[in-house]
Scaffold this active site. Structure first.
Site, PDB file in Angstrom:
ATOM      1  N   ASP A   1       0.018  45.096  35.063  1.00  0.00           N
ATOM      2  CA  ASP A   1       0.107  45.914  36.278  1.00  0.00           C
ATOM      3  C   ASP A   1      -0.390  47.338  36.064  1.00  0.00           C
ATOM      4  O   ASP A   1      -0.398  48.129  37.012  1.00  0.00           O
ATOM      5  CB  ASP A   1       1.554  45.965  36.784  1.00  0.00           C
ATOM      6  CG  ASP A   1       2.121  44.589  37.045  1.00  0.00           C
ATOM      7  OD1 ASP A   1       1.406  43.764  37.632  1.00  0.00           O
ATOM      8  OD2 ASP A   1       3.281  44.334  36.655  1.00  0.00           O
TER       9      ASP A   1
ATOM     10  N   ASP B   1       5.867  45.944  36.529  1.00  0.00           N
ATOM     11  CA  ASP B   1       6.684  46.123  35.329  1.00  0.00           C
ATOM     12  C   ASP B   1       5.978  45.724  34.046  1.00  0.00           C
ATOM     13  O   ASP B   1       6.513  45.944  32.962  1.00  0.00           O
ATOM     14  CB  ASP B   1       7.975  45.293  35.446  1.00  0.00           C
ATOM     15  CG  ASP B   1       7.706  43.806  35.286  1.00  0.00           C
ATOM     16  OD1 ASP B   1       6.695  43.332  35.825  1.00  0.00           O
ATOM     17  OD2 ASP B   1       8.501  43.134  34.618  1.00  0.00           O
TER      18      ASP B   1
ATOM     19  N   ASP C   1       3.796  43.774  42.289  1.00  0.00           N
ATOM     20  CA  ASP C   1       3.767  42.588  41.444  1.00  0.00           C
ATOM     21  C   ASP C   1       4.947  41.703  41.831  1.00  0.00           C
ATOM     22  O   ASP C   1       5.878  42.149  42.507  1.00  0.00           O
ATOM     23  CB  ASP C   1       3.860  43.022  39.975  1.00  0.00           C
ATOM     24  CG  ASP C   1       3.942  41.848  39.028  1.00  0.00           C
ATOM     25  OD1 ASP C   1       3.194  40.881  39.225  1.00  0.00           O
ATOM     26  OD2 ASP C   1       4.754  41.902  38.093  1.00  0.00           O
TER      27      ASP C   1
END
Length: 1126
Positions: free
Chosen positions: A778, A774, A338
């Site tokens: 995700d 995080d 990400d």
């Protein structure tokens, strides 16, 4: 009375989401949609006792995440253990050992199995007990509940019942699913943080029921009652799981003598087969499972305690949430990451803005600083090192003194904006920042300043900017927002009230939010902020005055790696607003499946014909050390993909900042074609797919035809295009193109697309994938990958809770993989290969003796020798190998990241190495058995002429095995501590200690081993000489092989080990640097690749200059003559 009037005004407000559930009269007499079939669940508010005597019987509020309890632990844990095929085999062998056909006593088969299974069950019990303690801690939390007569008393969470009224204070946890009745705020509003639920720190706005808004004190609940109709449980969410326990069997002949009956050859052969299954069971390492589990748990504990992965700023250490994937950390091929909160900090600073076509803000972003440093960097060693370090921190020239505000421009600061030509547009821009939001102000009495509880970091940055510009948001009620305007015509601070008429919330689908307010002059204004692509499509013809210049500024901000939003407004007439508001209220109070669609349609009617005011640009900073980490991972041979929801320009420039992209790299952008440029007949899904397919095909051919070995390609694709690229008929072509590119960036992707891309890479490449993120968006990607890594960052703990490993910063991924991943892979690989070796070396000696005795079923070893071999005498050295072995130190792993490729190429666990260890085991077994037989068979081994019996031969043979396998593991180890020495040599000493005490027991227990060491073998020199010679002969081939390999075909770590051993890294820096340069993995991304490309560019320029110089010499006769004379 004034307080009552305020309450009445709030009740009449049109903002209430749940106004439809109040006592408002309806225009028709139709039954309510929540009555009847499908809505039979009834909750009696403030009367939980009514649910005890009649259905429905609601479940209790206590939670349990444990897998077992006191009653179910034993049967369930045993079932889990014997689901393993190996344990079933050993259970079968243990059952058969109780019958006379077994060559061993039952204890020798049952004891190792009981030890291994018991240890595994103890580990399960320990882990489950930790979960139980966590559950108890949660269940015993207290919350204030209504005990009656308007009195609230503490009550444990586990005792809360359906229907209870509870009071939750600020910063407390919710004990259960709650219906919001009232708030201490007059407007009946509260903000809820759902970080523990979905990983988001963005605050969610919740509004109380209009009918219960007046319940503002404890006494008001004295006579409060109510009824709630709820939807029945949906059967689609019910999951049934069915287990089928494995069945077991055993064979027992009716007549035990049948195994020797020549008249029944079939049964005799079958009985001998069963005997052989028991006898040769030691070829299968029963302790392998438990040893690996112990090793992995200890490896995980070392990961958790690595001080180099401890983040001092947050006080967060690395956490190996599972120990089952340690070795896979050393075999990763592709990393899918990400961006926001992972590569960046998710800490927003208001940096630049564009107002009325004029750009404001002179401070450089991190991306701009990185680009400047890249342009100014030299290629000599000093500047290379400096550039490497500076590109990671990317510290700005001046730290922002105010959280969320990094803006610098004297034209707008300290009230100087009032002197600008476009002052009216500036005023409107600042008011939109201060009014168009859903935040709550919180006054800090210590500092005397306001802080804001906002739904997102971006919104907090906007409010901080508005405050610094002189428009401080200071108070909110249900119906109004109050702003303190500092720079007025009178020079005094003026508090202005903006009456909130409607709020159109932000959503990921809408990508915008709007408020409709009435100012103090009675004007009705719609203020809207959102994604530029959304706002620009809704502009009026007379609202595009600043469109061209704002678009140019937005592109510049995107190139600088900034996140952008467009701001717009619309003035409304009374009649226009009244007509629209009637439609909006009807849509909001409707009940049905199409309510959201109706609200969206009505909102769309209002959010059009907007007038553009300007745009904002906030910076999401890169985390510390991200470029260095990416460079190391690239040198380790890892591929890195970035999957982000940001727009393409922002993602590309973040890629440049962290060295995923560089100048000279060819960017392949796959996008959906412009539908306006296509004919009406072509504007179909098939036409779009064909266009995307052509783009992918052309890009693949371009890469294939590229002849420059240093050429690098980057694939950039957006979410819309990815929708088509992930379809079955195109995804393999897309994957092939992506694999050929040095880096891949997927922009504007949804959480589902992140998971689908991860699945495609995992299944398409058949290699180990790692996903790191995080946030809650995700989670799908993390769960889909082979290894999931969560970052315990600003966006909450949902990603961490779904992950296998958690770290505090992206930069710690370098050490997690390059150091711990490399070590764990090699340790587990060597450990398993060694298990094969020692069990073959031991087990085949039993087979040789069986053949030597005409397959009589007789074992050459005492039963207790068999029990102790895997459990005690060889277990601790192999565990120390799996936990403490280091082929090279951690700092060398980081200096030589190419060593990591030993894992993805499976160098230490391929068939060549496995068969080599097995061959070594076969050789050792042959040497041990036949040398022992030759030395002790049919000749005296004592000075008094005694010959060796089977007990002496078996004990001497077993002694040679213990020496051989322990010396072999000592030769395998590259890194020794006192622990390894104690375990290896202590295991050998333990054998003789056991033999001494075992022989001292009564013959009833020691049987043929009575005093065998003290009286029989110990006094015989031939026993000690034979043990020494046999052990040396066993590891002599391994020594020869490793010597030849180190001399003629050394591996990378062999060279490094010798350099470190002779301290050449300290004495000869040039050689050490040359070896580091030779060992680098060729890469096309990262800072190293950027420097290499610059060096190649300078060499090409130098070569061209030399050619031009030679050409000039050739063309000038005088110069040619001088050249010849020279």
């Amino acid at each position: 009375m004034a307080h009552k009037r305020i309450r009445e005004r709030l009740r009449r407000s049109a903002l209430y989401t749940f106004a439809c559930l109040g006592t408002r009269t309806r225009d028709d007499d139709q039954p309510h949609a929540l009555h009847g079939a499908g809505y039979t669940r009834t909750v009696q508010c403030n009367q939980p006792h009514l649910h005890e005597n009649k259905p429905p019987y609601y479940c209790k509020n206590h939670i349990s995440t444990t897998k077992y309890n006191v009653i179910t632990f034993l049967p369930t844990a045993l079932f889990e253990q014997f689901r393993r095929v190996a344990n079933i085999y050993f259970l079968l062998a243990a059952l058969l050992s109780v019958f006379p056909i077994s060559p061993f006593s039952p204890i020798s088969m049952i004891a190792p199995l009981a030890f291994v299974v018991g240890l595994s069950m103890a580990k399960e019990a320990l882990e489950d007990s930790r979960r139980f303690l966590q559950d108890r801690k949660v269940n015993n939390r207290n919350v204030s509940h209504h005990a009656g007569n308007g009195v609230f008393e503490p009550k444990a969470w586990k005792d809360i019942r359906v229907g209870d009224v509870v009071k939750v204070e600020k910063d407390e946890f919710f004990p259960a699913d709650l219906l919001f009745l009232s708030s201490s705020y007059e407007d009946g509003i509260c903000y809820v943080e759902t970080m523990n639920l979905d990983g988001e720190t963005n605050l969610k706005v919740k509004r109380s029921l209009e009918a219960t808004l007046g319940l503002d004190s404890d006494e008001t609940f004295k006579d409060f009652t109510g009824t709630i109709q709820g939807e029945d449980p949906n059967p689609r969410f019910m999951v049934k799981t069915k287990y089928k326990a494995p069945s077991s069997w055993f064979l027992r002949p009716d007549n035990i003598e049948v195994q020797y009956d020549p008249q029944k050859l079939g049964l005799a052969g079958l009985s001998h087969l069963v005997t052989a299954l028991i006898l040769y069971g030691y070829l299968i390492p029963i302790s392998l499972y438990v040893s690996i589990e112990i090793v992995k748990v200890l490896q995980a504990s070392f990961i958790n305690k690595d001080i180099h992965m401890y983040d001092e700023e947050t006080g967060t250490a690395a956490d190996a949430r599972t120990s089952n994937l340690n070795e896979e950390l050393g075999q990763v091929d592709t990393i899918l990451s990400d961006k926001t909160g992972t590569l960046t900090c998710n800490q927003m600073d208001f940096l630049k803005c564009s107002i009325a076509g004029v750009a404001y803000g002179v401070r450089a972003s991190d991306v701009e600083l990185a680009a400047a440093k890249q342009m100014a960097s030299d290629v000599d060693n000093d500047s290379e090192s400096d550039g490497y370090e500076n590109s990671g921190g990317l510290e700005s020239s001046k730290k922002a003194p105010i959280k969320g505000f990094g803006f610098e421009d004297d034209r707008l600061m300290n009230g100087k904006w009032v002197k600008e030509a476009n002052v009216d547009d500036l005023l409107l821009f600042f008011r939109i920042l201060a009014v168009c939001h859903t935040a709550i102000p919180d006054y800090n009495e210590v500092t005397g300043a306001f802080t804001y509880e906002a739904e997102s970091p971006d919104e907090g940055a906007f409010l901080a900017a508005a405050r610094e510009f002189g428009f401080e948001f200071c108070r909110r009620t249900q119906s109004s927002v109050f702003i303190r305007e500092k720079y007025t015509n009178h020079g005094k601070v003026v508090e202005r009230e903006f009456k909130l008429l409607n709020l159109l919330d932000f959503s990921s689908k809408r990508k915008r939010m709007s408020v409709i307010v009435r100012d103090e002059d009675g004007n009705i204004i719609l203020m809207c902020k959102g994604a530029d692509s959304i706002i620009f499509d809704r502009l009026a013809k007379n609202g595009k005055k600043y469109l061209e210049s704002t678009t140019r500024h937005l592109n510049e901000y995107g190139e600088a790696g900034l996140r952008t939003l467009a701001l717009s407004y619309k003035r409304l007439g009374e009649e226009e607003y009244s007509a629209w508001n009637n439609e909006f209220q009807k849509a909001k109070t409707s009940v049905g499946v199409d309510r959201e669609a109706t609200l969206e349609r009505v909102s769309e009617m209002m959010e059009k014909d907007l007038i553009l005011v300007g745009a904002t640009a906030v910076e999401d900073k890169l985390q510390k050390g991200v470029p260095q980490c990416i460079d190391k991972l690239a040198q380790a041979g890892l591929k890195i993909w970035v999957l982000t929801g940001d727009k393409m320009e922002t993602a590309i420039n973040i890629g440049f900042a962290c060295s995923l992209l560089r100048q000279g790299m060819q960017q392949i952008c796959i996008t959906v074609p412009n539908l306006e440029a296509m004919s009406a007949s072509d504007s179909t899904k098939e036409a779009i797919k064909d266009n995307i397919l052509n783009q992918i095909t052309n890009a693949s051919q371009m890469i294939m035809l590229e002849k420059d070995p240093h050429a690098a390609f980057a694939l950039i694709i957006d979410g819309k295009t990815l929708t088509y690229a992930l379809e079955d008929d195109m995804k393999q072509l897309f994957l092939a193109l992506a694999v050929d590119c040095a880096s891949v960036i997927c922009c504007r992707v949804s959480p589902k697309q992140k998971a689908l891309v991860t699945r495609l890479v995992k299944e398409g490449t058949k290699k180990t994938t790692l996903a790191i993120g995080d946030g809650a968006n995700d989670v799908g990607m993390i769960q889909e990958a082979d290894i999931g890594v969560g970052i315990s960052g600003v966006e909450g703990m949902q990603a961490v809770m779904a992950s296998d490993f958690s770290i505090a910063q992206f930069r710690f991924l370098e050490r997690l993989l390059v150091v711990h991943g490399h070590w764990c892979y090699k340790r587990i690989a060597q450990m398993i290969c060694y298990f094969f070796y020692k069990n073959i070396a031991f087990g085949l000696t039993i087979f040789y003796f069986e053949a030597f005795t005409s397959f009589s079923g007789q074992s050459v070893y005492d039963d207790w020798y068999m029990i102790l071999f895997n459990v005690v005498l060889t277990s601790l050295p192999v565990i120390s190998l799996g936990v403490l072995e280091q082929d090279v130190p951690s700092e060398v792993c980081l200096e030589f990241p190419a060593l990591y490729q030993q894992g993805p190429t499976n160098l230490f666990f391929d068939w060549y190495r496995i068969l080599g260890w097995m061959a070594n085991g076969v050789y050792s077994s042959l040497a041990i058995f036949f040398f022992t037989i030759v030395i002790f068979y049919d000749q005296a081994f004592r000075s008094d002429g005694q010959t060796a019996d089977m007990a002496a031969v078996g004990t001497a043979m077993f002694s040679s095995i213990i020496w051989a396998v322990n010396c072999q593991i000592a030769l395998t180890m590259s890194h020794f501590t006192w622990v390894q020495h104690v375990f290896v040599w202590g295991s050998i000493a333990t054998w003789y200690i056991f033999l001494f005490f075992y022989g001292a027991l009564s013959p009833t227990y020691s049987k043929t081993a009575y005093q065998i060491l003290v009286e029989s073998l110990g006094p015989a020199p031939i026993y000690w000489i034979a043990t020494f010679l046999i052990a040396v002969s066993c590891f002599l081939p391994y020594l020869t092989h490793i010597a030849i390999q180190r001399c003629y075909n050394p591996m990378d770590h062999h060279i490094i080990q010798e350099i470190k051993y002779y301290k050449k890294d300290l004495e000869d820096k040039h050689m050490w640097k040359r070896e580091k340069s030779k060992a680098k993995q060729e890469t096309k991304i990262g800072f190293t690749a950027r420097v290499d490309a610059k060096i190649r560019q300078l060499k090409e320029r130098l070569h061209i200059k030399q050619q031009q110089h030679s050409h000039n010499l050739t063309n000038s006769p005088q110069q040619q003559q001088q050249h010849n004379l020279l």
